[in-house]
Design a protein around this motif. Structure first.
Motif, PDB file in Angstrom:
ATOM      1  N   ILE A   1      -0.235  -7.414   4.838  1.00 23.36           N
ATOM      2  CA  ILE A   1      -1.661  -7.113   4.623  1.00 23.36           C
ATOM      3  C   ILE A   1      -1.848  -5.618   4.850  1.00 23.36           C
ATOM      4  O   ILE A   1      -1.333  -5.058   5.831  1.00 23.36           O
ATOM      5  CB  ILE A   1      -2.550  -7.903   5.600  1.00 23.36           C
ATOM      6  N   TYR A   2      -2.546  -4.955   3.958  1.00 28.26           N
ATOM      7  CA  TYR A   2      -2.857  -3.536   4.142  1.00 28.26           C
ATOM      8  C   TYR A   2      -4.220  -3.248   3.521  1.00 28.26           C
ATOM      9  O   TYR A   2      -4.844  -4.129   2.907  1.00 28.26           O
ATOM     10  CB  TYR A   2      -1.764  -2.645   3.551  1.00 28.26           C
ATOM     11  N   HIS A   3      -4.685  -1.992   3.659  1.00 24.14           N
ATOM     12  CA  HIS A   3      -6.026  -1.622   3.185  1.00 24.14           C
ATOM     13  C   HIS A   3      -5.965  -0.250   2.512  1.00 24.14           C
ATOM     14  O   HIS A   3      -5.845   0.768   3.201  1.00 24.14           O
ATOM     15  CB  HIS A   3      -7.023  -1.574   4.341  1.00 24.14           C
ATOM     16  N   THR A   4      -6.031  -0.221   1.185  1.00 28.61           N
ATOM     17  CA  THR A   4      -6.094   1.069   0.491  1.00 28.61           C
ATOM     18  C   THR A   4      -7.323   1.850   0.955  1.00 28.61           C
ATOM     19  O   THR A   4      -7.272   3.068   1.113  1.00 28.61           O
ATOM     20  CB  THR A   4      -6.152   0.857  -1.032  1.00 28.61           C
ATOM     21  N   HIS A   5      -8.424   1.150   1.186  1.00 30.45           N
ATOM     22  CA  HIS A   5      -9.666   1.781   1.645  1.00 30.45           C
ATOM     23  C   HIS A   5      -9.997   1.269   3.044  1.00 30.45           C
ATOM     24  O   HIS A   5     -10.826   0.378   3.212  1.00 30.45           O
ATOM     25  CB  HIS A   5     -10.805   1.494   0.674  1.00 30.45           C
ATOM     26  N   SER A   6      -9.366   1.859   4.034  1.00 26.13           N
ATOM     27  CA  SER A   6      -9.500   1.367   5.410  1.00 26.13           C
ATOM     28  C   SER A   6     -10.838   1.704   6.055  1.00 26.13           C
ATOM     29  O   SER A   6     -11.188   1.138   7.092  1.00 26.13           O
ATOM     30  CB  SER A   6      -8.380   1.964   6.266  1.00 26.13           C
TER      31      SER A   6
ATOM     32  N   PRO B   1      12.656  -6.752   3.210  1.00 25.84           N
ATOM     33  CA  PRO B   1      12.776  -7.315   1.854  1.00 25.84           C
ATOM     34  C   PRO B   1      12.368  -8.782   1.771  1.00 25.84           C
ATOM     35  O   PRO B   1      12.203  -9.308   0.670  1.00 25.84           O
ATOM     36  CB  PRO B   1      14.261  -7.124   1.521  1.00 25.84           C
ATOM     37  N   SER B   2      12.175  -9.425   2.905  1.00 24.22           N
ATOM     38  CA  SER B   2      11.761 -10.833   2.907  1.00 24.22           C
ATOM     39  C   SER B   2      10.297 -11.012   2.513  1.00 24.22           C
ATOM     40  O   SER B   2       9.866 -12.130   2.217  1.00 24.22           O
ATOM     41  CB  SER B   2      11.978 -11.437   4.297  1.00 24.22           C
ATOM     42  N   ILE B   3       9.520  -9.932   2.493  1.00 21.50           N
ATOM     43  CA  ILE B   3       8.090 -10.033   2.167  1.00 21.50           C
ATOM     44  C   ILE B   3       7.928 -10.495   0.719  1.00 21.50           C
ATOM     45  O   ILE B   3       8.438  -9.868  -0.206  1.00 21.50           O
ATOM     46  CB  ILE B   3       7.373  -8.687   2.388  1.00 21.50           C
ATOM     47  N   GLU B   4       7.192 -11.562   0.528  1.00 16.83           N
ATOM     48  CA  GLU B   4       6.945 -12.107  -0.810  1.00 16.83           C
ATOM     49  C   GLU B   4       5.499 -11.919  -1.260  1.00 16.83           C
ATOM     50  O   GLU B   4       5.229 -11.925  -2.465  1.00 16.83           O
ATOM     51  CB  GLU B   4       7.273 -13.609  -0.839  1.00 16.83           C
ATOM     52  N   VAL B   5       4.580 -11.805  -0.313  1.00 14.39           N
ATOM     53  CA  VAL B   5       3.153 -11.746  -0.636  1.00 14.39           C
ATOM     54  C   VAL B   5       2.558 -10.448  -0.095  1.00 14.39           C
ATOM     55  O   VAL B   5       2.763 -10.106   1.083  1.00 14.39           O
ATOM     56  CB  VAL B   5       2.393 -12.946  -0.030  1.00 14.39           C
ATOM     57  N   ILE B   6       1.845  -9.725  -0.947  1.00 19.92           N
ATOM     58  CA  ILE B   6       1.173  -8.486  -0.541  1.00 19.92           C
ATOM     59  C   ILE B   6      -0.320  -8.654  -0.795  1.00 19.92           C
ATOM     60  O   ILE B   6      -0.739  -8.962  -1.917  1.00 19.92           O
ATOM     61  CB  ILE B   6       1.705  -7.274  -1.323  1.00 19.92           C
ATOM     62  N   ILE B   7      -1.128  -8.420   0.249  1.00 12.62           N
ATOM     63  CA  ILE B   7      -2.586  -8.551   0.141  1.00 12.62           C
ATOM     64  C   ILE B   7      -3.234  -7.210   0.473  1.00 12.62           C
ATOM     65  O   ILE B   7      -3.097  -6.701   1.594  1.00 12.62           O
ATOM     66  CB  ILE B   7      -3.126  -9.632   1.093  1.00 12.62           C
ATOM     67  N   ASP B   8      -3.929  -6.625  -0.501  1.00 17.20           N
ATOM     68  CA  ASP B   8      -4.720  -5.416  -0.282  1.00 17.20           C
ATOM     69  C   ASP B   8      -6.161  -5.884  -0.045  1.00 17.20           C
ATOM     70  O   ASP B   8      -6.853  -6.304  -0.975  1.00 17.20           O
ATOM     71  CB  ASP B   8      -4.632  -4.495  -1.502  1.00 17.20           C
ATOM     72  N   LEU B   9      -6.609  -5.823   1.205  1.00 14.10           N
ATOM     73  CA  LEU B   9      -7.905  -6.376   1.585  1.00 14.10           C
ATOM     74  C   LEU B   9      -8.968  -5.285   1.603  1.00 14.10           C
ATOM     75  O   LEU B   9      -8.859  -4.302   2.343  1.00 14.10           O
ATOM     76  CB  LEU B   9      -7.804  -7.049   2.954  1.00 14.10           C
ATOM     77  N   HIS B  10      -9.982  -5.465   0.769  1.00  9.52           N
ATOM     78  CA  HIS B  10     -11.107  -4.539   0.663  1.00  9.52           C
ATOM     79  C   HIS B  10     -12.410  -5.264   1.024  1.00  9.52           C
ATOM     80  O   HIS B  10     -12.441  -6.480   1.156  1.00  9.52           O
ATOM     81  CB  HIS B  10     -11.273  -4.055  -0.783  1.00  9.52           C
ATOM     82  N   ARG B  11     -13.479  -4.479   1.101  1.00 11.13           N
ATOM     83  CA  ARG B  11     -14.807  -5.062   1.018  1.00 11.13           C
ATOM     84  C   ARG B  11     -15.514  -4.432  -0.167  1.00 11.13           C
ATOM     85  O   ARG B  11     -15.275  -3.289  -0.529  1.00 11.13           O
ATOM     86  CB  ARG B  11     -15.599  -4.891   2.305  1.00 11.13           C
ATOM     87  N   ASP B  12     -16.402  -5.178  -0.790  1.00  5.88           N
ATOM     88  CA  ASP B  12     -17.085  -4.760  -2.004  1.00  5.88           C
ATOM     89  C   ASP B  12     -18.203  -3.770  -1.675  1.00  5.88           C
ATOM     90  O   ASP B  12     -18.558  -3.574  -0.511  1.00  5.88           O
ATOM     91  CB  ASP B  12     -17.657  -6.008  -2.695  1.00  5.88           C
ATOM     92  N   GLY B  13     -18.761  -3.159  -2.707  1.00  8.03           N
ATOM     93  CA  GLY B  13     -19.942  -2.321  -2.572  1.00  8.03           C
ATOM     94  C   GLY B  13     -20.994  -2.809  -3.550  1.00  8.03           C
ATOM     95  O   GLY B  13     -20.728  -2.907  -4.740  1.00  8.03           O
ATOM     96  N   VAL B  14     -22.191  -3.159  -3.066  1.00  9.51           N
ATOM     97  CA  VAL B  14     -23.236  -3.718  -3.922  1.00  9.51           C
ATOM     98  C   VAL B  14     -24.559  -3.026  -3.630  1.00  9.51           C
ATOM     99  O   VAL B  14     -24.680  -2.215  -2.710  1.00  9.51           O
ATOM    100  CB  VAL B  14     -23.390  -5.242  -3.689  1.00  9.51           C
TER     101      VAL B  14
END
Length: 424
Positions: free
Chosen positions: A218-223, A293-306
């Motif tokens: 899990i990581y955050h491009t926009h932390s 290398p065992s990582i199979e799933v990558i999640i970039d978690l953001h929040r939206d802007g409305v």
């Protein structure tokens, strides 16, 4: 006023002067002033349309830029001036462009993409510079429009019973699938060959190895994305804190091994700067994948802007819960087709993961997940087949609503990824 503006204004007022003589001539022939003025405006309007269409097709199609309808009120003088200026598409483009830039794909970035002038997202970042500084505003407008489309669709269709499971025959209908589960941004598109429910649902998204190391990143491009009650300087109250809770649920409840990367990519030299966020994040993610290398799933978690008047919330198990949205990049330009210098060999896998998660949401938590959002770039979704970008809640949600949303999100992730066994 610039020299160019002065020259063009002189030309414009010359045109208006000629049209004034035209009005007088019309009056001399017995026509009323009102009719003459109307004829003048009609000439301007018709002239604008025909000349601009001709310009679009021949002289400078790249400068024929339309930012969309905007309701503005002008004086009669301003009205005439703008109509006359409309005869010069280049001037109109320069005059209006400062009022309209796009988000992650600013107009500058999009032009680079469609012309093939850049070879990766890193270069796009470098070449567009400050155009990306306006990213947040336009992304909020785009996603707010998407939310309004969703709300309209919900109002027009009958309420579904809890736990909706869609029939294979329904999902096999491309139009049904696209219209009910997706929002496609206007600079990209998708066809039935790629968006094929049978193919996407047949893909096995289950994690293959549970004993060789971490399976999920899990990581955050926009932390720096926060919420209505976030505390300045306290990362635990931003999307990073929400990611902590998601990692905790996936590990503690479902038995996965999770790495939560909290590195910052959008706050440079003490200020918010998203010019190179995706490129910087990619560098780090690649290093983590090399180490694990065992990582199979990558999640970039953001929040939206409305829009500030929009509140993305529903109720799950009696608790106020932020709605979330799955997001896919297609590496496809509606104007020029496949963006082959932004390759993603896993586009269909990415689509399979988001669709399977969306259907799990409809089965267990109808109304919780919004329509899947499709855009034209790739957003680092090319690093693994099981890559996911999630827009959870928005800046108008509370931290509590966001934390509550991670519980059903972890549940549906486990449903699709499989193998995670909840503790008794």
């Amino acid at each position: 006023m610039s020299r160019l503006s002065k020259i063009l204004n002189t030309i414009v007022w010359g045109i208006i002067g000629v049209l004034g003589i035209y009005i007088l001539g019309y009056g001399v022939k017995g026509q009323s002033f009102a009719k003459a003025a109307y004829a003048c405006v009609k000439v301007l309007t018709n002239g604008e349309g025909s000349l601009q269409r001709a310009a679009e097709k021949s002289l400078y199609p790249g400068f024929s830029f339309i930012a969309g309808d905007r309701e503005l009120s002008y004086s009669f003088e301003e009205f005439l001036l703008r109509k006359a200026v409309g005869l010069f598409p280049l001037y109109t483009f320069l005059d209006e462009k400062e009022l309209y830039e796009t988000e992650i794909e600013s107009q500058a970035a999009y032009d680079i993409l469609i012309e093939g002038g850049a070879h990766d997202e890193n270069e796009i970042d470098e070449r567009t510079g400050e155009a990306f500084d306006l990213a947040e505003k336009m992304e909020e407008e785009n996603l707010q429009a998407a939310h309004e489309q969703e709300q309209t669709a919900l109002e027009q269709e009958p309420q579904k019973a809890a736990g909706t499971e869609y029939m294979t025959e329904q999902l096999a209908d491309f139009d049904f699938l696209k219209n009910n589960f997706y929002i496609v941004e206007n600079n990209t598109d998708i066809g039935s060959e790629l968006l094929n429910a049978e193919t996407l649902l047949e893909k096995d998204m289950r994690i293959q190895e549970f004993d060789s190391g971490p399976q999920i990143l899990i990581y955050h491009t926009h932390s720096q994305e926060g919420f209505v009650d976030s505390v300045a300087g306290d990362n635990s109250t931003t999307i990073v804190g929400v990611g902590d809770y998601l990692a905790e649920l996936l590990e503690g409840t479902y038995g996965y091994q999770v790495i939560h990367n909290k590195n910052v990519y959008d706050f440079i030299d003490g200020k918010l700067d998203r010019n190179r966020a995706y490129a910087l994040a990619e560098e780090d993610v690649r290093q983590i994948l090399e180490e694990y290398p065992s990582i199979e799933v990558i999640i970039d978690l953001h929040r939206d802007g409305v829009d500030e008047g929009t509140h993305l919330v529903t109720e799950v198990n009696g608790k106020p819960t932020a709605q979330f949205m799955f997001f896919n990049g297609l590496s496809f330009s509606k104007r020029n087709g496949v963006i082959d210098y932004l390759p993603n060999p896993y586009i269909q896998d990415n689509l399979a993961l988001s669709l399977q998660l969306k259907l799990a949401c409809e089965k267990y938590y109808p109304g919780l997940s919004r329509k899947i959002y499709l855009k034209s770039l790739r957003y680092n979704l090319h690093l693994r087949p099981k890559c996911l970008l999630v827009e959870a809640g928005a800046q108008t949600n509370t931290l509590e609503e966001m934390m509550n949303a991670m519980e059903p999100l972890a549940f549906v992730l486990n449903e699709v990824l499989g193998g995670g066994i909840p503790e008794e």
